[in-house]
Design a protein around this motif. Structure first.
Motif, short mmCIF file in Angstrom:
data_model
loop_
_atom_site.label_atom_id
_atom_site.label_comp_id
_atom_site.label_asym_id
_atom_site.label_seq_id
_atom_site.Cartn_x
_atom_site.Cartn_y
_atom_site.Cartn_z
N GLU A 146 0.85 -1.67 -0.18
CA GLU A 146 0.33 -0.24 -0.39
C GLU A 146 1.00 0.86 0.52
O GLU A 146 2.25 1.09 0.24
CB GLU A 146 -1.02 -0.29 1.39
CG GLU A 146 -1.91 -1.22 1.38
CD GLU A 146 -2.48 -1.24 2.18
OE1 GLU A 146 -1.73 -0.75 3.43
OE2 GLU A 146 -3.85 -1.93 2.43
N ALA A 147 0.15 1.77 -0.04
CA ALA A 147 0.98 3.59 -0.48
C ALA A 147 1.97 3.87 0.92
O ALA A 147 1.43 3.40 2.09
CB ALA A 147 -0.12 4.55 -0.54
N GLY A 148 3.04 3.47 0.70
CA GLY A 148 4.08 4.69 1.79
C GLY A 148 4.72 3.41 2.61
O GLY A 148 5.40 2.96 3.20
N ASN A 149 4.24 1.71 1.74
CA ASN A 149 5.57 0.68 1.98
C ASN A 149 6.35 0.52 1.93
O ASN A 149 6.53 1.34 0.58
CB ASN A 149 4.18 -1.00 1.69
CG ASN A 149 2.96 -0.35 2.61
OD1 ASN A 149 2.18 -1.41 2.26
ND2 ASN A 149 3.34 0.12 4.17
N GLU A 159 -0.05 -8.00 -9.68
CA GLU A 159 -1.01 -6.93 -10.34
C GLU A 159 -0.72 -5.39 -9.40
O GLU A 159 -0.31 -5.46 -8.72
CB GLU A 159 -2.35 -7.55 -9.39
CG GLU A 159 -3.91 -6.90 -10.21
CD GLU A 159 -4.91 -7.33 -9.00
OE1 GLU A 159 -5.39 -6.67 -8.43
OE2 GLU A 159 -5.27 -8.64 -9.29
N CYS A 160 -1.02 -3.72 -10.54
CA CYS A 160 -0.25 -3.74 -9.73
C CYS A 160 -1.82 -1.85 -10.04
O CYS A 160 -1.95 -1.80 -11.73
CB CYS A 160 0.66 -2.59 -9.55
SG CYS A 160 1.32 -2.42 -11.26
N PHE A 161 -1.49 -0.85 -9.69
CA PHE A 161 -2.60 -0.19 -10.66
C PHE A 161 -1.86 0.95 -9.89
O PHE A 161 -1.87 1.85 -9.33
CB PHE A 161 -3.82 -0.66 -10.07
CG PHE A 161 -4.36 1.49 -10.35
CD1 PHE A 161 -5.38 1.44 -11.38
CD2 PHE A 161 -4.42 2.42 -9.46
CE1 PHE A 161 -5.68 2.37 -12.07
CE2 PHE A 161 -5.39 3.08 -10.38
CZ PHE A 161 -6.17 3.66 -11.52
N ILE A 165 7.01 3.30 -7.63
CA ILE A 165 8.95 2.96 -6.60
C ILE A 165 10.12 4.05 -6.73
O ILE A 165 10.68 4.15 -7.93
CB ILE A 165 9.07 1.36 -7.01
CG1 ILE A 165 7.87 0.17 -6.70
CG2 ILE A 165 10.32 0.72 -5.76
CD1 ILE A 165 6.87 0.02 -5.54
N GLU A 166 9.65 4.02 -5.23
CA GLU A 166 11.07 5.36 -5.01
C GLU A 166 12.02 4.16 -4.79
O GLU A 166 12.53 3.33 -4.05
CB GLU A 166 10.74 5.98 -4.06
CG GLU A 166 11.81 6.93 -3.91
CD GLU A 166 13.05 6.58 -2.87
OE1 GLU A 166 14.37 6.69 -3.42
OE2 GLU A 166 13.19 6.61 -2.29
#
Length: 195
Positions: A146-149, A159-161, A165-166
């Motif tokens: 999830e965002a921030g993980n 699967e992704c939407f 990735i930093e």
């Protein structure tokens, strides 16, 4: 290798189910076979090695040479006055001891911080999504990001939407990289940034 396979092939090779994940027996067997999801710690240096490394500084080497020269000159002149040499060596040794103590305290602090906040991961096992320590992951686990993980392991996206990735710690690039789960790479291609 995983980047060259389709999602279905990956699930088949890893003997896992996208919705159900692994069962506890699979997890136990894979942990015995592969170990923990953890980088090996480099062997700790002995106190002697840490102590000797304190003498790698240019100024310390100059001081040691100066004390030796002072002692040799004193002996050569027949004065037998080694006070300057003894004081210089005592200061250098005391400095090395203090350096070893500070380094040991810093290592203990870092270890305590790492144990205090181990990275977590959301994983689906036996159809239930739960949070576990990242080092408990095994090949075939289905991970939810999830965002921030942080990415807790070497993973292949199923699967992704709109996933970015930093990767600055790996590549040095400051901009997050857009990922695509459907991207299939050709064999033996150098991995690089994909947009």
């Amino acid at each position: 290798m995983w980047e060259t396979l389709r999602k279905e092939e990956i699930l088949k090779k890893l003997e896992t189910n996208e919705k159900y994940g692994l069962n506890q027996d699979d997890v136990r067997k894979r942990r015995e076979k592969y170990g923990k999801n953890k980088l090996r710690d480099k062997p700790k240096e002995s106190l002697f090695v840490k102590f000797m490394k304190q003498f790698n500084d240019f100024m310390i080497i100059i001081l040691v040479i100066a004390s030796i020269v002072s002692a040799v000159v004193s002996k050569w002149q027949g004065e037998n006055d080694y006070v300057d040499s003894i004081i210089i060596i005592a200061i250098v040794v005391l400095n090395a001891i203090m350096g070893v103590i500070q380094e040991a305290k810093a290592e203990k602090s870092i270890e305590a911080l790492q144990e205090m906040t181990p990275p977590k991961a959301k994983v689906t096992r036996e159809g239930i999504t739960k949070e576990v320590n990242a080092e408990e992951l095994v090949p075939g686990d289905i991970i939810t990001l999830e965002a921030g993980n942080y990415v807790p392991a070497d993973c292949r996206m199923l699967e992704c939407f709109n996933l970015k990735i930093e990767e600055s710690s790996l590549t040095g690039e400051t901009e997050p990289v857009l990922k695509d789960a459907d991207k299939i790479c050709k064999p033996n291609i150098a991995l690089r940034r994909y947009e």
